[in-house]
Design a protein around this motif. Structure first.
Motif, PDB file in Angstrom:
ATOM      1  N   ASP A 151     102.163 -44.560   4.194  1.00 39.42           N
ATOM      2  CA  ASP A 151     100.983 -44.847   3.482  1.00 39.42           C
ATOM      3  C   ASP A 151      99.725 -44.417   4.367  1.00 39.42           C
ATOM      4  N   GLU A 152      99.280 -42.947   3.878  1.00 37.48           N
ATOM      5  CA  GLU A 152      98.252 -42.567   4.752  1.00 37.48           C
ATOM      6  C   GLU A 152      98.351 -42.386   6.159  1.00 37.48           C
ATOM      7  N   PRO A 153      99.499 -41.726   6.398  1.00 38.48           N
ATOM      8  CA  PRO A 153      99.615 -41.748   7.889  1.00 38.48           C
ATOM      9  C   PRO A 153      98.523 -41.016   8.711  1.00 38.48           C
ATOM     10  N   ALA A 154      97.798 -39.963   8.076  1.00 35.74           N
ATOM     11  CA  ALA A 154      96.685 -39.369   8.808  1.00 35.74           C
ATOM     12  C   ALA A 154      95.403 -39.935   8.473  1.00 35.74           C
ATOM     13  N   ALA A 155      95.148 -41.140   8.088  1.00 29.06           N
ATOM     14  CA  ALA A 155      94.086 -41.737   7.996  1.00 29.06           C
ATOM     15  C   ALA A 155      93.261 -41.931   9.340  1.00 29.06           C
ATOM     16  N   GLY A 156      92.144 -41.468   9.550  1.00 30.14           N
ATOM     17  CA  GLY A 156      91.566 -41.894  10.921  1.00 30.14           C
ATOM     18  C   GLY A 156      91.750 -41.172  12.010  1.00 30.14           C
ATOM     19  N   LEU A 157      92.852 -40.163  11.729  1.00 25.00           N
ATOM     20  CA  LEU A 157      93.170 -39.408  12.885  1.00 25.00           C
ATOM     21  C   LEU A 157      92.157 -38.134  13.268  1.00 25.00           C
ATOM     22  N   SER A 158      91.993 -37.650  14.229  1.00 25.12           N
ATOM     23  CA  SER A 158      91.268 -36.318  14.683  1.00 25.12           C
ATOM     24  C   SER A 158      92.022 -35.037  14.263  1.00 25.12           C
TER      25      SER A 158
END
Ligand SMILES: Nc1ncnc2c1ncn2[C@@H]1O[C@H](COP(=O)(O)OP(=O)(O)OP(=O)(O)O)[C@@H](O)[C@H]1O
Ligand SMILES: [Mg+2]
Lengths: 422, 335, 255
Positions: free
Chosen positions: C178-185
């Protein structure tokens, strides 16, 4: 005071002459009395008054016995036996009390009497507690109770209502715990023996507010049932009597000791109209002109003034009586506490003296035998209510006059014991 | 690590030598009580520190074990059934565990303050049951004269044996808790403390784990309950009334409900205050004092006295290497 | 895993799945078929019902209506724990890691959860044989040098990695991210993409992603949801070319 001074001088001389029992005689060690009472929780006021009784007795002896200064230390409980035990341990094992006075409430007393067996080097006297078991079931050799207990207080009344009032069938309304059981037990022991029957017992929890469900089952006037025995204390008694009065109840009432104590007698509500005429029994009576009691009241008022209650409570009297017994016995043995208080305990067992409620002595269980009043609530000239003595029964003993064997046969009080159904 | 080992040795030494430097009051009433009562507190600390659940029923569970032991070893007035003491003790601990499991079942769907309320309700229900039931609990009077067994001539009720018995059991319980939290089961409990939803998604039965945690806490509380029973030589409704029930929480918070050592620290301080506060403060104000101390701890050191010490230590030793204080366990309370 | 009988089945079949919250229909009659080994993205605006769909597939929420089957087996009524044993794993939109435990312990809890027995209380974790599995797992998600750090001290990106690591414990068959990339640089995103690309080919993967670029690069097939309904399905290229979807995705028609 003069006599005390004399005794002191005599002891000193004697000791000096004999030069024996060196340690205790020369140093005149302090004797420590530990007072244990409920200073927290709902019984805090009676507890404080109890300790006033201890203080008063020590003061009466000038704070020393045979040259031994008497030191008083205190500890508190909240009515919970575990807490009472903890405090007793502290007084005895940590603070080194030689003599313990207390505790105040019934189940605490049972616990402390058991503890006394672990501490043969300490002498225990009861404070205010009045459970039957304390001095009946496997009593401790070093536990003494110079006040009468809950069953002794009510025993004379049972017989009285049969013989003097001609009752032979009653109902009982009571709080549901050990002290009321003991009171019912004492009452029924003589009542059933005299031929009375009990149609029903109604138990309500302590602190109940609504008695309508019980009252619905009670007769409102005499018929099959001659009267009602009410064993409720304080606000429970007031609430019940008010609600019964409002329902138009007219059954004649006799009561346990607490039904007619000052908190109830000073009530102003609907309960007030039922109060005059109620019979109860107990170790004191307002209008008995007993010299010992009046003296005690005077002494109490002089010593405490505004700090004390207007007039000493039964707890002050009981703590005072037990402390005084200890001090009298100490005086007799000149403060000799050697050999696990052997001499002191012996002296206590045989002690007879006049307590504020009259002459008192102990039986083989070290339980007091003393007088009990049957009282009627009467209206005084000033409109207040007071207890008028109808009869004073001397020497009510632990076995309620039934003799040891017959009494032991009754077993121990409980909800169901005794019962004499109609 | 070496510091921890040193601490262990010091604690062991203190426990061993303690009886020889104190009188019987300090031995039994302070020492014995700290260890027995502390074990009951430990059961609460175990729940809060490792599962994030609060319970006000731990004294109740201890009471179940106490009543069972009394019922099976010291029948009174026709109430009770005398059994050989090993059987009685196994039964008592079994019943305490069962009581823990049942309380867990009741509380399993609640969180935080609601768990507290529901366990309090259970505790009060049990109190009234003991007060009003005569067939099993002997009502208001309860059981008196409950003595620990005499094994091979050794009277476990005598002050010194009783103290060592308490010490051994307390150490075992403490070590047991420290062990369990490092087993797969213990890790799972800490998982449910931190993120129950995640734990469920990893294949764990979260409600079952919660109930089992209560059961284990019940077992530990049961051991404390039996020690408490023997300390008082009796048990009555007063032993499971509101005051003792709250005392467990107080002692826990005092010592710190983030670490099992806090249980015994809290029990010790609580016992001392309980016994000696009267020397410094009028009895009527005693509860106010306790309340204020409680408030101060909650305000200034939510992880209790152990937390205070740990933080002081970290500050003292932490200059140089970055030894950040253990994660603030108190934030997990009631999750 | 790659045996022929299983291959013939669809990995996941969702039929008429509906979930209501009171009057709100969060997921409304959604049907999906996902082939074994497929990489699928689920797109949709905020509140489209994507997470709710995941919750029902993983068993966190019971559906109001509809059926879910996994490799031919109906799992609609299965508890979340049982689904884990069937190979369903998921991550959450907001990182859910065990902050009080070390990275190693987090991973170990995941391994035990997928393999059981989970309630062992006799042997400490240090002496459990399957504890060795935590090392390789950490390596797969780039946390090999953080094994002893408390999870609460991890950066946000590392927590996402840890979540992925926990989801990968013991051969998952269906992975729901579930949105694994959320908030990643950007850099973290790239390493995440690499990690996803490295997953075994027979693993079925469903990915919720807001970042169209990532989503379209990483998957074979795309499902678009809108207001709880299935709006469109297609290959990444088809979706990228669909103007309606682009509009919705940019929020022009959003609720
Ligand atoms: N437990 C719940 N109770 C009530 N309503 C809920 C619940 N979970 C989700 N919803 C509602 O259902 C709808 C769909 O939510 P969902 O979380 O599935 O959306 P989403 O597509 O994942 O959105 P996002 O991109 O914001 O994560 C939303 O309106 C949401 O408020
Ligand atoms: Mg979502």
């Amino acid at each position: 005071m003069l006599r005390n001074g004399l005794t002191l001088g005599a002891t000193a001389t004697l000791a000096a002459l004999m030069g024996t029992t060196a340690l205790s005689a020369q140093e005149e060690e302090t004797i420590t009395i530990g007072g244990l009472a409920t200073l927290e929780g709902p019984f805090a006021a009676p507890g404080e008054d109890g300790l006033r009784g201890v203080e008063l007795a020590i003061e009466e002896f000038g704070g020393e016995i045979a040259g031994h200064p008497i030191e008083m230390i205190t500890a508190s409980s909240d009515g919970n036996p575990d807490v009472a035990l903890e405090s007793a341990r502290r007084l005895v094992e940590q603070d080194g009390a030689d003599i313990m006075i207390g505790p105040l409430s019934g189940s605490e007393g049972i616990r402390i009497a058991q503890y006394a067996k672990e501490q043969p080097g300490t002498t225990f006297l009861n404070g205010g507690s009045a459970a039957i078991e304390t001095t009946l079931v496997d009593p401790a050799e070093n536990f003494f109770r110079f006040n009468t207990e809950g069953a002794q207080w009510t025993a004379p009344l049972g017989e009285y209502v049969v013989n003097e009032r001609g009752w032979d069938n009653i109902v009982i309304v009571s709080e549901d715990y050990s002290f009321p059981y003991a009171q019912i037990f004492g009452f029924m022991a003589t009542y059933c023996e005299a031929g009375g029957t009990v149609q029903d017992k109604y138990f309500t929890p302590v602190g109940n507010n609504d008695y309508s469900s019980v009252i619905a089952q009670l007769p409102l006037e005499t018929g099959e049932v001659d009267g009602m025995y009410v064993v409720l204390g304080g606000s429970d008694a007031v609430n019940f009597l008010s609600q019964y009065a409002q329902m138009g109840g007219q059954l004649p009432i006799v009561g346990g000791t607490n039904v007619t104590d000052q908190t109830v007698l000073t009530t102003q509500g609907p309960a007030r109209e039922l109060l005059p005429g109620i019979l109860s029994s107990g170790p004191v009576s307002d209008n008995a002109d007993l010299e010992a009691w009046q003296e005690f009241v005077q002494r109490y008022q002089d010593y405490f003034g505004d700090e004390g209650l207007p007039s000493p409570s039964l707890f002050a009297s009981n703590y005072y009586t037990n402390t005084k017994a200890a001090l009298l016995a100490l005086q007799e043995v000149e403060g000799d506490l050697s050999n696990d208080h052997e001499a002191l305990n012996e002296a206590l067992s045989n002690l007879e003296f006049t307590s504020p409620t009259g002459p008192v002595s102990l039986n083989e269980n070290r339980q007091a035998t003393a007088a009990i009043y049957i009282n009627e609530v009467v209206e005084q000239a000033d409109g207040s209510l007071a207890l008028e003595p109808l009869e004073r029964i001397e020497e009510v003993d632990q076995y309620l006059g039934l003799g040891r064997e017959a009494y032991m046969e009754l077993g121990l009080p409980s909800r169901d014991n005794p019962s004499c159904p109609s | 690590m070496t510091l921890r080992r040193l601490l262990t040795v010091v604690v062991a030494l203190v426990l061993l030598v303690y009886p020889f430097v104190v009188n019987s009051f300090w031995l039994v009433q302070i020492g014995g009580r700290t260890l027995g009562f502390g074990t009951i507190v430990l059961s609460l600390v175990f729940l809060t520190a490792y599962t994030g659940m609060l319970s006000l029923a731990q004294m109740t569970v201890a009471g179940v074990a106490g009543y069972a032991t009394a019922y099976f070893t010291a029948p009174t007035g026709g109430v009770g059934l005398e059994l050989a003491w090993p059987v009685a003790l196994i039964l008592a601990l079994g019943l305490a565990t069962l009581a823990g499991l049942l309380i867990g079942l009741v509380a399993v769907r609640t969180r935080g303050i609601y768990t507290l309320m529901i366990t309090l309700a259970v505790a009060m229900a049990f109190y009234y049951l003991t007060l009003q039931n005569y067939a099993v609990f002997n009502g208001f009077t309860g059981f008196n004269n409950v003595e620990p067994p005499v094994i091979a001539g050794l009277d476990l009720g005598a002050p010194l044996p009783f103290y060592y018995l308490s010490a051994v059991l307390a150490v075992l319980c403490y070590a047991g808790v420290r062990h369990v939290v490092r087993t797969p089961f213990g890790l799972a409990l800490q998982g449910l403390r931190d993120e129950p939803q995640r734990l469920q998604a990893l294949g764990y039965n979260v409600p079952l784990l919660r109930v089992l945690a209560f059961g284990l806490a019940g077992f530990v509380a049961g051991i404390g309950g039996i020690l408490n029973l023997w300390l008082n030589a009796s048990i009555s409704p007063g032993s499971v009334a509101l005051n003792p029930v709250i005392d467990v929480l107080m002692a826990g918070v005092l010592g710190g409900i983030g670490h099992p050592a806090g249980a015994y620290v809290g029990a010790f301080v609580f016992t001392i205050v309980d016994n000696f506060a009267i020397d410094f403060i009028a009895r009527e104000r005693f509860n106010t004092l306790i309340g204020l101390v409680f408030l101060a701890i909650v305000l200034f050191s939510p992880d209790g006295l152990t937390g205070l010490v740990r933080r002081a230590w970290a500050r003292w030793a932490g200059t140089g290497r970055r030894r950040d204080d253990a994660p603030d366990d108190s934030t997990n309370i009631g999750k | 895993m790659a045996d022929a009988a299983v291959k013939q089945e669809e990995a996941l079949v969702v039929e008429g799945l509906t979930r209501r919250f009171g009057a709100l229909v969060a997921v409304d009659g959604v049907s999906l078929r996902v082939a074994p080994g497929e990489r699928r993205a689920v797109l949709g605006a905020n509140g489209a019902g994507k997470t709710t769909l995941f919750n029902m597939i993983a068993g966190d929420l019971p559906p109001s209506e509809g059926h879910i089957s996994l490799f031919g087996r109906d799992i609609t009524r299965l508890s979340p724990q049982k689904r884990v044993l069937e190979g369903v794993r998921r991550t959450y939109q907001k990182s859910l890691v065990f902050g009080g435990l070390s990275v190693r312990d987090n991973l170990y809890v995941a391994i035990r959860g997928a393999t059981g027995p989970r309630l062992a209380i006799w042997r400490r974790v240090e002496t459990q044989p399957d504890r060795d599995g935590t090392g390789p797992l950490a390596e797969r998600v780039g946390l090999a040098d953080r094994l002893d750090a408390p999870a609460s001290e991890l950066s946000h990106g590392e927590q996402r990695q840890l979540e992925l690591g926990m989801a990968l414990a013991h051969t998952p068959r269906l992975l729901l991210l579930d949105e694994p990339a959320a908030g990643l640089s950007t850099r973290e995103r790239e390493s995440l993409m690499a990690m996803l690309a490295d997953l075994p080919r027979d693993l079925t993967l469903i990915l919720i992603e807001h970042d169209l670029d990532i989503a379209l690069k990483a998957v074979d097939f795309v499902t678009v949801m809108h207001n709880g309904r299935l709006l469109a399905e297609g290959t990444p290229d088809e979706i990228a070319a669909n103007q309606d979807i682009q509009d919705i995705y940019m929020g022009k028609h959003g609720q």
